[in-house]
Design a protein around this motif. Sequence first.
Motif, PDB file in Angstrom:
ATOM      1  N   ALA A   1      17.898  22.098  10.128  1.00 40.41           N
ATOM      2  CA  ALA A   1      18.198  23.520  10.764  1.00 40.41           C
ATOM      3  C   ALA A   1      16.887  24.422  10.498  1.00 40.41           C
ATOM      4  O   ALA A   1      16.609  24.797  11.493  1.00 40.41           O
ATOM      5  CB  ALA A   1      19.197  24.062   9.817  1.00 40.41           C
ATOM      6  N   HIS A   2      16.184  24.250   9.408  1.00 44.23           N
ATOM      7  CA  HIS A   2      14.997  24.783   9.122  1.00 44.23           C
ATOM      8  C   HIS A   2      13.765  24.362  10.248  1.00 44.23           C
ATOM      9  O   HIS A   2      13.137  25.171  10.882  1.00 44.23           O
ATOM     10  CB  HIS A   2      14.437  24.563   7.858  1.00 44.23           C
ATOM     11  CG  HIS A   2      14.792  25.692   6.866  1.00 44.23           C
ATOM     12  ND1 HIS A   2      14.824  26.995   6.814  1.00 44.23           N
ATOM     13  CD2 HIS A   2      15.758  25.185   5.809  1.00 44.23           C
ATOM     14  CE1 HIS A   2      15.254  27.412   5.721  1.00 44.23           C
ATOM     15  NE2 HIS A   2      16.133  26.595   5.282  1.00 44.23           N
ATOM     16  N   ILE A   3      13.739  23.087  10.752  1.00 43.39           N
ATOM     17  CA  ILE A   3      12.802  22.606  11.535  1.00 43.39           C
ATOM     18  C   ILE A   3      13.056  23.003  13.043  1.00 43.39           C
ATOM     19  O   ILE A   3      12.589  23.705  13.810  1.00 43.39           O
ATOM     20  CB  ILE A   3      12.947  20.993  11.521  1.00 43.39           C
ATOM     21  CG1 ILE A   3      12.213  20.586  10.241  1.00 43.39           C
ATOM     22  CG2 ILE A   3      12.192  20.678  12.867  1.00 43.39           C
ATOM     23  CD1 ILE A   3      12.716  19.121  10.060  1.00 43.39           C
TER      24      ILE A   3
ATOM     25  N   ASP B   1       8.832  26.292  18.816  1.00 48.11           N
ATOM     26  CA  ASP B   1       7.884  25.304  19.488  1.00 48.11           C
ATOM     27  C   ASP B   1       6.588  25.079  18.719  1.00 48.11           C
ATOM     28  O   ASP B   1       5.818  24.181  18.983  1.00 48.11           O
ATOM     29  CB  ASP B   1       7.536  25.374  20.977  1.00 48.11           C
ATOM     30  CG  ASP B   1       8.881  25.253  21.675  1.00 48.11           C
ATOM     31  OD1 ASP B   1       9.918  24.537  21.583  1.00 48.11           O
ATOM     32  OD2 ASP B   1       9.017  26.272  22.649  1.00 48.11           O
ATOM     33  N   ASN B   2       6.226  26.017  17.864  1.00 47.46           N
ATOM     34  CA  ASN B   2       5.019  26.225  17.183  1.00 47.46           C
ATOM     35  C   ASN B   2       4.926  25.195  15.877  1.00 47.46           C
ATOM     36  O   ASN B   2       5.873  25.177  14.958  1.00 47.46           O
ATOM     37  CB  ASN B   2       4.598  27.743  16.537  1.00 47.46           C
ATOM     38  CG  ASN B   2       3.193  27.560  16.066  1.00 47.46           C
ATOM     39  OD1 ASN B   2       3.049  26.866  15.065  1.00 47.46           O
ATOM     40  ND2 ASN B   2       2.533  28.679  16.588  1.00 47.46           N
ATOM     41  N   LYS B   3       4.151  24.230  16.148  1.00 50.04           N
ATOM     42  CA  LYS B   3       4.101  23.097  15.331  1.00 50.04           C
ATOM     43  C   LYS B   3       3.889  23.628  13.601  1.00 50.04           C
ATOM     44  O   LYS B   3       4.241  22.995  12.740  1.00 50.04           O
ATOM     45  CB  LYS B   3       3.230  21.932  15.330  1.00 50.04           C
ATOM     46  CG  LYS B   3       3.846  21.233  16.960  1.00 50.04           C
ATOM     47  CD  LYS B   3       2.934  19.829  17.344  1.00 50.04           C
ATOM     48  CE  LYS B   3       3.629  19.554  18.603  1.00 50.04           C
ATOM     49  NZ  LYS B   3       5.117  19.018  18.630  1.00 50.04           N
TER      50      LYS B   3
ATOM     51  N   ASN C   1      14.288  11.886  19.946  1.00 49.68           N
ATOM     52  CA  ASN C   1      13.193  12.099  20.260  1.00 49.68           C
ATOM     53  C   ASN C   1      12.381  13.176  19.467  1.00 49.68           C
ATOM     54  O   ASN C   1      11.559  13.353  19.259  1.00 49.68           O
ATOM     55  CB  ASN C   1      13.355  12.463  21.692  1.00 49.68           C
ATOM     56  CG  ASN C   1      13.584  11.179  22.511  1.00 49.68           C
ATOM     57  OD1 ASN C   1      14.238  10.233  22.069  1.00 49.68           O
ATOM     58  ND2 ASN C   1      13.138  11.331  23.899  1.00 49.68           N
ATOM     59  N   TYR C   2      13.662  14.171  19.344  1.00 45.84           N
ATOM     60  CA  TYR C   2      13.000  15.432  18.592  1.00 45.84           C
ATOM     61  C   TYR C   2      12.764  15.138  17.414  1.00 45.84           C
ATOM     62  O   TYR C   2      11.347  15.665  16.824  1.00 45.84           O
ATOM     63  CB  TYR C   2      14.328  16.377  18.534  1.00 45.84           C
ATOM     64  CG  TYR C   2      13.995  17.905  17.985  1.00 45.84           C
ATOM     65  CD1 TYR C   2      13.701  18.937  18.634  1.00 45.84           C
ATOM     66  CD2 TYR C   2      13.882  17.899  16.573  1.00 45.84           C
ATOM     67  CE1 TYR C   2      13.122  20.138  18.098  1.00 45.84           C
ATOM     68  CE2 TYR C   2      13.736  19.347  15.878  1.00 45.84           C
ATOM     69  CZ  TYR C   2      13.345  20.318  16.892  1.00 45.84           C
ATOM     70  OH  TYR C   2      13.142  21.477  16.025  1.00 45.84           O
TER      71      TYR C   2
ATOM     72  N   ASN D   1      15.301  34.051  15.530  1.00 49.83           N
ATOM     73  CA  ASN D   1      14.543  34.460  16.917  1.00 49.83           C
ATOM     74  C   ASN D   1      13.972  35.699  16.705  1.00 49.83           C
ATOM     75  O   ASN D   1      12.892  36.017  16.757  1.00 49.83           O
ATOM     76  CB  ASN D   1      15.480  34.408  18.068  1.00 49.83           C
ATOM     77  CG  ASN D   1      15.717  32.741  18.301  1.00 49.83           C
ATOM     78  OD1 ASN D   1      15.071  31.781  18.013  1.00 49.83           O
ATOM     79  ND2 ASN D   1      16.845  32.782  19.327  1.00 49.83           N
ATOM     80  N   LYS D   2      14.937  36.592  16.188  1.00 49.51           N
ATOM     81  CA  LYS D   2      14.324  38.088  15.869  1.00 49.51           C
ATOM     82  C   LYS D   2      13.221  38.128  14.847  1.00 49.51           C
ATOM     83  O   LYS D   2      12.158  38.683  15.038  1.00 49.51           O
ATOM     84  CB  LYS D   2      15.612  38.969  15.691  1.00 49.51           C
ATOM     85  CG  LYS D   2      15.290  40.488  15.352  1.00 49.51           C
ATOM     86  CD  LYS D   2      16.713  41.223  15.085  1.00 49.51           C
ATOM     87  CE  LYS D   2      16.285  42.683  14.601  1.00 49.51           C
ATOM     88  NZ  LYS D   2      17.469  43.269  13.938  1.00 49.51           N
ATOM     89  N   THR D   3      13.529  37.422  13.834  1.00 53.60           N
ATOM     90  CA  THR D   3      12.858  37.493  12.718  1.00 53.60           C
ATOM     91  C   THR D   3      11.332  36.778  12.939  1.00 53.60           C
ATOM     92  O   THR D   3      10.316  37.346  12.624  1.00 53.60           O
ATOM     93  CB  THR D   3      13.333  36.866  11.518  1.00 53.60           C
ATOM     94  OG1 THR D   3      14.623  37.297  11.229  1.00 53.60           O
ATOM     95  CG2 THR D   3      12.531  36.761  10.117  1.00 53.60           C
ATOM     96  N   LEU D   4      11.424  35.644  13.571  1.00 53.31           N
ATOM     97  CA  LEU D   4      10.221  34.934  14.120  1.00 53.31           C
ATOM     98  C   LEU D   4       9.379  35.751  15.052  1.00 53.31           C
ATOM     99  O   LEU D   4       8.177  36.045  14.935  1.00 53.31           O
ATOM    100  CB  LEU D   4      10.602  34.055  14.881  1.00 53.31           C
ATOM    101  CG  LEU D   4       9.479  32.685  15.083  1.00 53.31           C
ATOM    102  CD1 LEU D   4       8.553  32.494  14.023  1.00 53.31           C
ATOM    103  CD2 LEU D   4       9.883  31.631  15.639  1.00 53.31           C
ATOM    104  N   ALA D   5      10.073  36.598  15.976  1.00 52.68           N
ATOM    105  CA  ALA D   5       9.192  37.516  16.900  1.00 52.68           C
ATOM    106  C   ALA D   5       8.505  38.633  15.957  1.00 52.68           C
ATOM    107  O   ALA D   5       7.271  39.016  16.370  1.00 52.68           O
ATOM    108  CB  ALA D   5      10.325  38.266  17.980  1.00 52.68           C
TER     109      ALA D   5
END
Length: 196
Positions: free
Chosen positions: A5-7, A12-14, A99-100, A188-192
């Motif tokens: 889940a964390h991954i 998309d940023n490695k 694949n992921y 998504n909100k936190t990452l932004a």
Amino acid sequence: MNFLAHIYLSGDNKKITIGNFIADGIRGNKYDDFDDQIQIGIQLHLQIDTFTDAHPTVRKSTKRLHKNYGHYSGVIVDILYDHYLAKNWSKYSDIPLANYIDDFYLTLEDNFEVLPQRIQKMMPHMLADNWLLSYASIEGIGKVLEGMNKRTKNRSKMNLAINELEEFYNEFEAEFTSFFDELIAFSNKTLAQLQS
């Protein structure tokens, strides 16, 4: 939440993915040793954990386990939720799970030198037994819980939680599904915000 889940919630940023993956192993001032993107991943991880631990749906799942596993209940729920993410992966990603995961393992290998020593030591076992892909099966989750129990020198009895997984399989799945949609939106909100 557990590894998968964390991954997934890192986007998309490695480098952010690496930070999110290693965050549990980073203590205090070691945080400053990493580049900005990895630091964002570490911060994201901490906020995901805070949101998860306080969420009423997650608490409902942990309450079901608390009598038998005490403070290990939260760890068990994290692992069980990763099972439902792996099992229902196609609902969340267009990239096949195998694949992921292979792509993530390559990212780990490419960034091996920045990984904390604990993660470097864990990696060969993780790759050899393909932990992340094994989450998709009940048998795989059983092995993960056995491994966690061994790490607690059999104090946690986490290996026995496979029984609750089987007994309350649909209840845990419904709780995961309802919660994970909220967690995706939160992440998504936190990452932004962290990237702005």
